[in-house]
Design an enzyme around this catalytic site. Structure first.
Site, PDB file in Angstrom:
ATOM      1  N   ASP A  44      -4.965   5.807  -4.349  1.00 46.82           N
ATOM      2  CA  ASP A  44      -4.726   7.436  -4.520  1.00 46.82           C
ATOM      3  C   ASP A  44      -4.754   7.540  -5.987  1.00 46.82           C
ATOM      4  OD1 ASP A  44      -4.469   8.062  -2.206  1.00 46.82           O
ATOM      5  OD2 ASP A  44      -2.416   8.151  -1.905  1.00 46.82           O
TER       6      ASP A  44
ATOM      7  N   ASP B  62       0.884  -1.388   0.230  1.00 52.64           N
ATOM      8  CA  ASP B  62      -0.042   0.047  -0.246  1.00 52.64           C
ATOM      9  C   ASP B  62       0.952   1.214  -0.112  1.00 52.64           C
ATOM     10  OD1 ASP B  62      -2.343   1.691   0.269  1.00 52.64           O
ATOM     11  OD2 ASP B  62      -2.067   1.607   2.407  1.00 52.64           O
TER      12      ASP B  62
ATOM     13  N   THR C  77      -2.623   0.959  -4.656  1.00 50.56           N
ATOM     14  CA  THR C  77      -3.054   2.189  -4.088  1.00 50.56           C
ATOM     15  C   THR C  77      -4.383   2.618  -4.264  1.00 50.56           C
ATOM     16  OG1 THR C  77      -2.456   4.173  -2.938  1.00 50.56           O
ATOM     17  CG2 THR C  77      -1.643   3.641  -5.130  1.00 50.56           C
TER      18      THR C  77
ATOM     19  N   ASP D  65      -1.219  -1.017   6.230  1.00 49.77           N
ATOM     20  CA  ASP D  65      -1.536  -0.694   7.403  1.00 49.77           C
ATOM     21  C   ASP D  65      -2.970  -0.270   7.431  1.00 49.77           C
ATOM     22  OD1 ASP D  65      -1.796   1.709   5.833  1.00 49.77           O
ATOM     23  OD2 ASP D  65      -1.244   2.975   7.390  1.00 49.77           O
TER      24      ASP D  65
END
Length: 1285
Positions: free
Chosen positions: A818, A405, A816, A944
């Site tokens: 994003d 990630d 990810t 996480d």
């Protein structure tokens, strides 16, 4: 039967009904069947697997699920058959009893620890109201239906529905760190319309039945309702307090227990460390099958040979070695059948039973030292590595693909506000000093001196500061209100940042109204909301000013800065219409100045204002559910838009352009979710009474729901276009972006929507989907305000870690959610992408386009590969292109389709780095599964947050980072670390060591098992294949259990082929793991060949040495057994790389223990051994000189090939490990020479010798070092030694 079960399932209740226990008659105890809540579980926690009665049968049942244990139990059973018996009955049971005993003791100890933990938890105290007033009881006495009272900082003992809170608005805050690790406070509220506020009736008056869903593990979902006076009052997860959470920021709460004990969501989510089968373990299981085949072959061969041997005799009286009494038993076929099972007993050690037990000890030892590594301890967070999976340590040394990630894994997840765009205008918040003139600079010295920020490293924009405070400098009534002006956008933009969040404000101590025994107590003092100095200053003000906030006009100090405006716009428009302002809020600033010039004058009071704000900030604590929210709230506070207080009904914000705090009515808070990717709040303006929807979220989630006028009106189209370009610009700087929008609602629109929303929340079927549709219906036709750019800095050591992992041959993927531009910039910053790499970007809009793009790029790559291959020399490796791939989430959806995935995988295989953007949690898991299953590669996933759980659980090894997003990733992981940079040491050092140790340990264990068997095989040739043995069965049973067991275990825990610094300096050494160079598919057969050779030497040297002597069979067996033990221990010594005193000690003690055991046991007559007991044999054997000669000669002859091969491997044909070992040796010698040089120079008056690392050294030995070249050793900035060609 199937239909019956289906009907039963359909008719089963979906909800449970809970009756408050205090409303039931006193005669009925919750434990009685007559009690309505008797069927629900108690709050007793029992995580133990056994008790005193069930331990033995249950543990034996579990252990005999292993094939090896069943096999040895079968062998023990065979030994009880007289015709088949080969060993003494008692002796034959030793191996299985030892294994079962050791494993049983380990299981009992682990279960006892669980018992003590359960006892401690169950004995914790709390206060409940069941059938009598509140009293102090232990947790185990809590029952479903009890009312429970909890104070601030108290842990919640069961899942309870919140009924009463000390907060006047019915709110409380909980910390869920014990449940999911998140330390940010979560807001919970009392059940609506059930009025039991702090000043309301006591909770014991609650007499309504509660209906809630059946117990389940969904932590963030809860459905239910309360039957109150014929109405159904809905409940959701915001009304539920979960077991294990802690009450924070609230004096006390009271609620009704709905789930207790093992029905609580915390217990339903509780799991032991997962069992995974490592790659090496799968290879061991494969080789155990070879052992079974070898066992059957040897038994069949010896059985057939026994029949043939027996068939050569014509006179049965001459067959003295078969004690059969029945003539029929002399039949060769019968003899072959019987002796087949005898050989299964004799050759039982071919199946390495001790291997399974020893491997567990080795892995436990490895885990202990991994957890104890100080280099993996993160001191700022006081967290060390945590190993949650106990049996896959060796897989750490064989990883080929890493899926990571980005946010919180590669980055800090500590957000810092950097820039924003409002109305299409960029506000970068960074100083741009003009080198030629200070006057023309946007940030003059005067501006810099007066635009200090609450946030560190944030430079306030003068234009924004002026717009937020300009309304205080002129008459409000003289300005027309225009909601489309830039000034209005700026104010609403920062108001949204302060309002649209769930940030909790805490600034007072908390006191309960009840002591720990349940008795009422008086509060010890007032409940101050502000610092004492604040109160004193406010009390000195006139009544008209007391109605204002305690805060002084913070932004007024900013008005001294005279900076030219950035653009031509009306600069003093208020947010609210002038006629709506109350009189006390429109006092002239001049009067404010004249009455209190020393404290509140803008020109003179900035220092005092800063002091007061600093004191307030010191006592005010913001707790946010996400770092993004905290960064936005702090940024808004830096401009004076300070969040002061939040309740369930209102949000209090200090506004600089109002010079007052304003109470906004909070009508609804719509939380963020991964489907919508946005959050909204509905507030009512206290002055204009306007209802406003504020929404923030991902740019794709906001720009797609703008009002239609933003597509048709020219100036609005330009605003959207400018905003999009700035968002891309922010993303290319590696910033996280959020868009802001707003929408005005009429009273009627809101009421209609609210009815639909409440109806959807009460729905029992498809509730989530209905609620989502209603929310999306509201979140439409927004007006665009602007966007923010938030920096999430890379963690320390991330670029170096990724670079070294790539040098180690590991392919690193970043998956990810994003934006693509942000992910690419972070990839370059983290050295996932290098400047020389060719970047392939694939953005497809449909399945066919995605397939076409993949095929096109594959074709181009193949052309380049063919072109590069034309000029290369014959025999040289094919050229490898350095490629990187970027793919977005929409395209990834198509790429994961079955018809396209093969092209996607083929392209990814040719790329050394891959970035998947805008990926959903499900897509993350699908990507990992695709690589794991189709490429058959060992994968590792690291993350996480909760959105990383899918890929963490899918990968062969899952690693969770205990960061800012809680512990859900850690709870789902196999290993937990505090920082991404620890992954380098975990893989390159501990992974390499674990794989190397276990691979060599496994080879030694197979070798040990087979050498013993083949010694017995050679003896069968000279004993008519009768099943007789020349070694006492007691020695055979204890050979691998005691005499030779501990040295290989200790090597598996402590041996190091290379030092940690060497492994980190040369990451390519890691490649031996993924390439299976230590334990290959031929390692078993190499061990087999070595065992055959060594057994041949050991047996026949002894056999032919005493062939014509009067030495008996037991004396010969003692010679062989002594050599056998010594050869095994010396073989282990040859394979040992590094020695510590414990290894030496165990090696010596192992041989001494055998020697002493043989002397003692042969001094005692044992009548249970079969077929005969050696007596005084060891004493007679060691007294003969020939014994020592046989031992020495046999050992040297047996070990000579292995010793020669290892010597040649380290000198003439060194591999990468041998070269690195020689480099270490050269380093040690060079360091010694350097120290000697320094010592000699310090004791003489001659000039110092040049540093040994400043010139070429060891040229004569350079052929043994990497690539057979000279090396110059230089010290880098960190004091380490770099190697340069």
């Amino acid at each position: 039967m199937g239909n019956i079960f289906q009907r039963s399932n359909r008719s089963s209740p979906k909800f449970r009904t809970i009756v408050p226990n205090h409303t039931v008659t006193w005669a009925d105890s919750p434990k009685k069947k007559s009690h309505p809540n008797h069927a629900y579980k108690s709050n007793i926690i029992e995580t133990t697997k056994y008790n005193i009665i069930t331990f033995l049968p249950k543990n034996m049942f579990e252990q005999f699920h292993r094939f090896a244990n069943l096999y040895f139990l079968f062998v023990v059973g065979l030994n009880f058959i007289p015709e088949v018996q080969a060993f003494g009955k008692e002796i034959a049971m030793l191996p299985i009893l030892f294994v079962l005993g050791v494993t049983g003791i380990k299981d009992a100890y682990e279960d006892f620890r669980r018992y003590k933990s359960d006892k401690k938890v169950n004995s914790t105290h709390c206060r409940i109201y069941s059938r009598r007033p509140f009293q102090r009881v232990e947790w185990k006495e809590v029952r479903v239906g009890d009312l429970i009272h909890l104070s601030c900082n108290e842990i919640i003992p069961a899942d309870i529905v919140l009924l009463k809170s000390s907060d006047e608005s019915g709110l409380c805050h909980v910390e869920t760190s014990n449940l999911d690790g998140e330390t940010n406070l979560k807001q919970r509220r009392c059940v609506p319309t059930v009025s039991f506020a702090a000043d309301g009736p006591p909770t014991k008056d609650f007499k309504y039945n509660v209906h809630c869903e059946l117990p389940n593990a969904a932590i963030y979902k809860f459905h239910g309702y309360v039957e109150a006076d014929g109405r159904q009052i809905g409940m959701d997860q915001n009304h539920l307090l979960l077991r294990g959470c802690t009450i924070r920021n609230t004096d006390y709460v009271e609620g009704l227990v709905v789930y207790a004990g093992h029905d609580t969501k915390a217990m339903l989510n509780n799991r032991t460390p997962r069992y995974k089968r490592s790659k090496l373990e799968r290879q061991i299981n494969r080789d155990v099958i070879y052992c079974v085949i070898l066992l059957l072959f040897l038994c069949l061969f010896c059985a057939v040979s026994s029949g043939i041997w027996l068939g050569t005799y014509t006179d049965n009286n001459k067959i003295i070695f078969i004690p059969f009494q029945d003539e029929d038993m002399y039949n060769p076929f019968y003899q072959g059948f019987i002796v087949f099972f005898t050989y299964i007993i004799i050759f039982q050690s071919v199946i390495p039973l001790p291997l399974y037990v020893s491997v567990e000890f080795v892995k436990l030892g490895q885990i202990f030292f991994i957890n104890s590594d100080k280099e993996l301890f993160h001191e700022p967070t006081n967290k060390r590595l945590e190993c949650r999976a106990l049996n896959i340590t060796e897989d750490l040394g064989q990883i080929e693909y890493i899926f990571s990630d980005k946010t919180g894994t590669l980055t800090e997840n500590v957000m810092e506000f950097k820039c924003c765009t409002i109305g299409g205008v960029d506000f970068p918040h960074t100083p741009e000093l003009d080198e030629e003139s200070d006057v023309g600079s946007r940030y003059s010295l005067a501006a810099s001196s007066c635009t200090g920020s609450i946030l560190e490293n944030l430079k306030l924009e003068p234009l924004i500061s002026r717009e937020l405070s300009s309304a205080t400098l002129r008459s409000v009534e003289s300005v027309d209100f225009n909601p489309n002006t830039q000034s209005h956008r700026i104010r609403e933009f920062f108001l949204l940042m302060a309002l649209c969040n769930t940030v909790v404000v805490s600034n007072k101590p908390h006191e309960d109204v009840m002591d720990e025994c349940g008795d009422a107590v008086e509060p010890k003092g007032q409940k101050p909301n502000t610092p004492d100095k604040f109160i004193e200053r406010n009390q000195s003000l006139p009544d008209s000013l007391k109605k204002r906030s305690f805060l002084p006009p913070l932004a007024s100090s900013l008005n001294r800065c005279h900076t030219p405006p950035r653009m031509n716009t009306i600069s003093s428009l208020p947010m609210f219409p002038p006629e709506s302002r109350p009189s006390e809020l429109s006092l002239p600033t001049a009067a404010y100045k004249s009455e209190y010039p020393s404290c509140l004058t803008p020109s003179e009071g900035s220092i005092a204002a800063s002091s007061i704000v600093s004191e307030l900030a010191a006592r005010t604590r913001y707790e946010a559910e996400s770092p993004d929210e905290l960064a936005l709230v702090r940024a808004a506070a830096s401009y004076g838009c300070c969040l002061v207080k939040r309740t369930s009904e209102k949000v209090i914000v200090w506004l600089p352009y109002m010079e007052s705090q304003v109470d906004f009515e909070a009508l609804e808070i719509i939380q963020f979710d991964s489907t919508r990717k946005r959050m909204s709040v509905i507030i009512r303006n206290p002055l204009s009474r306007e209802i406003i929807l504020f929404t923030k979220g991902a740019d794709s989630a906001i720009l797609s729901i703008l009002d239609k006028k933003f597509k048709h009106e020219k100036h609005l189209k330009k605003l959207v276009r400018d905003t999009e370009q700035l968002i891309i610009h922010y993303a290319m700087q590696g910033l996280r972006t959020l868009c802001m929008g707003r929408k005005s609602l009429t009273e009627k629109e809101y009421e209609i929507w609210k009815q639909k929303y409440n109806h959807a929340k009460l729905s029992t079927e498809n509730r989530e989907q209905k609620v989502l549709e209603i929310i999306c219906e509201l979140e439409s036709n927004l007006e665009l305000l602007g966007a923010t750019g938030i920096e999430d800095k890379l963690q320390e050591g991330v670029p170096e870690t990724i670079a070294n992992l790539r040098k180690a041959g590991i392919k690193v993927w970043v998956v990810t959610g994003d934006k693509q531009e942000t992910a690419i910039e972070v990839a370059y910053a983290s050295e996932l992408f290098s400047q020389g790499q060719e970047l392939i970007t694939i953005n497809g809009h449909d399945l066919e386009e995605t397939k076409s793009l993949l095929q096109h790029h594959l074709g181009e790559i193949k052309k380049e590969e063919r072109g590069a291959s034309l000029g290369r020399e014959p025999g040289s490796p094919p050229p490898k292109l350095d490629l990187a791939l970027v793919i977005d989430g929409k395209t990834l959806t198509f790429a994961l389709e079955e018809s396209v995935e093969k092209y996607f995988l083929a392209l990814c295989e040719r790329c050394s780095s891959v970035v998947c953007c805008r990926a959903t949690p499900i897509q993350k898991g699908m990507v990992v599964k695709l690589v794991r299953d189709c490429l058959k590669k060992l994968t590792l996933a690291i993350g996480d947050g909760a959105n990383d759980v899918s890929m963490i659980q899918t990968a062969d090894i899952g690693i969770g980072i205990s960061g800012q997003e809680g512990m859900q990733a850690v709870m789902a992981s196999d290993f937990a670390i505090a920082r991404f940079m620890f992954l380098e040491r975990l893989l390159l050092v501990h992974g390499h060591w674990s794989y190397d140790r276990l691979a060599k340990f496994t080879s030694i264990m197979f070798y040990k098992s087979m050498i013993t068997v083949f010694i017995l095989v050679w003896f069968q040739i000279f004993s008519g294949f009768s099943g007789a043995t020349n070694i006492d069965s007691l020695y055979l049973m204890l050979m691998h259990l005691i005499f030779t067991s501990w040295p290989p275990i200790m090597n598996g825990v402590l041996d190091k082929d290379l030092a940690a610094d060497t492994l980190l300096k040369f990451p390519k050494l890691y490649e031996i793991g993924p390439q299976d160079k230590v334990y290959t598919k031929f390692s078993f057969f190499v061990a087999l060949a070595d065992a055959i050779y060594q057994s041949f030497c050991i047996y026949f040297v002894s056999h032919y040495t005493i062939a014509d002597s009067h030495v008996g069979i037991w004396e010969m067996g003692t010679n062989i057994c002594t050599v056998l033990v010594l050869a095994i221990l010396l073989t282990i010594a040859i394979e040992t790389h590094t020695w510590v005193w414990l290894q030496w000690l165990l090696l010596v003690l192992s041989f001494v223990s055998f020697w002493m055991f043989a002397i003692i046991i042969d001094s005692v007559w044992i009548d249970f051994d079969h077929p005969v007991t050696p007596y005084w044999i060891m004493h007679n054997t060691i007294a003969q000189p020939i014994h020592m000669l046989i031992v020495l000669f046999s050992s040297v002859l047996a070990l000579l090939p292995r010793f020669v091969i290892r010597t040649l491997q380290k000198t003439i044909f060194p591999d990468e490990i041998c070269k690195a070992q020689m480099w270490e040796k050269l380093q040690e010698e060079g360091e010694t020479d350097r120290k000697n040089s320094v010592i000699s120079s310090s004791t003489s008056e001659r000039s110092p010798q040049p540093d040994i690392y400043d010139h070429d050294v060891y040229s004569s030995q350079s052929s043994l070092v990497y690539n057979s070249v000279h090396y110059r050793h230089e010290r880098n900035g960190r004091g380490n030694i770099d190697i340069k060609t």
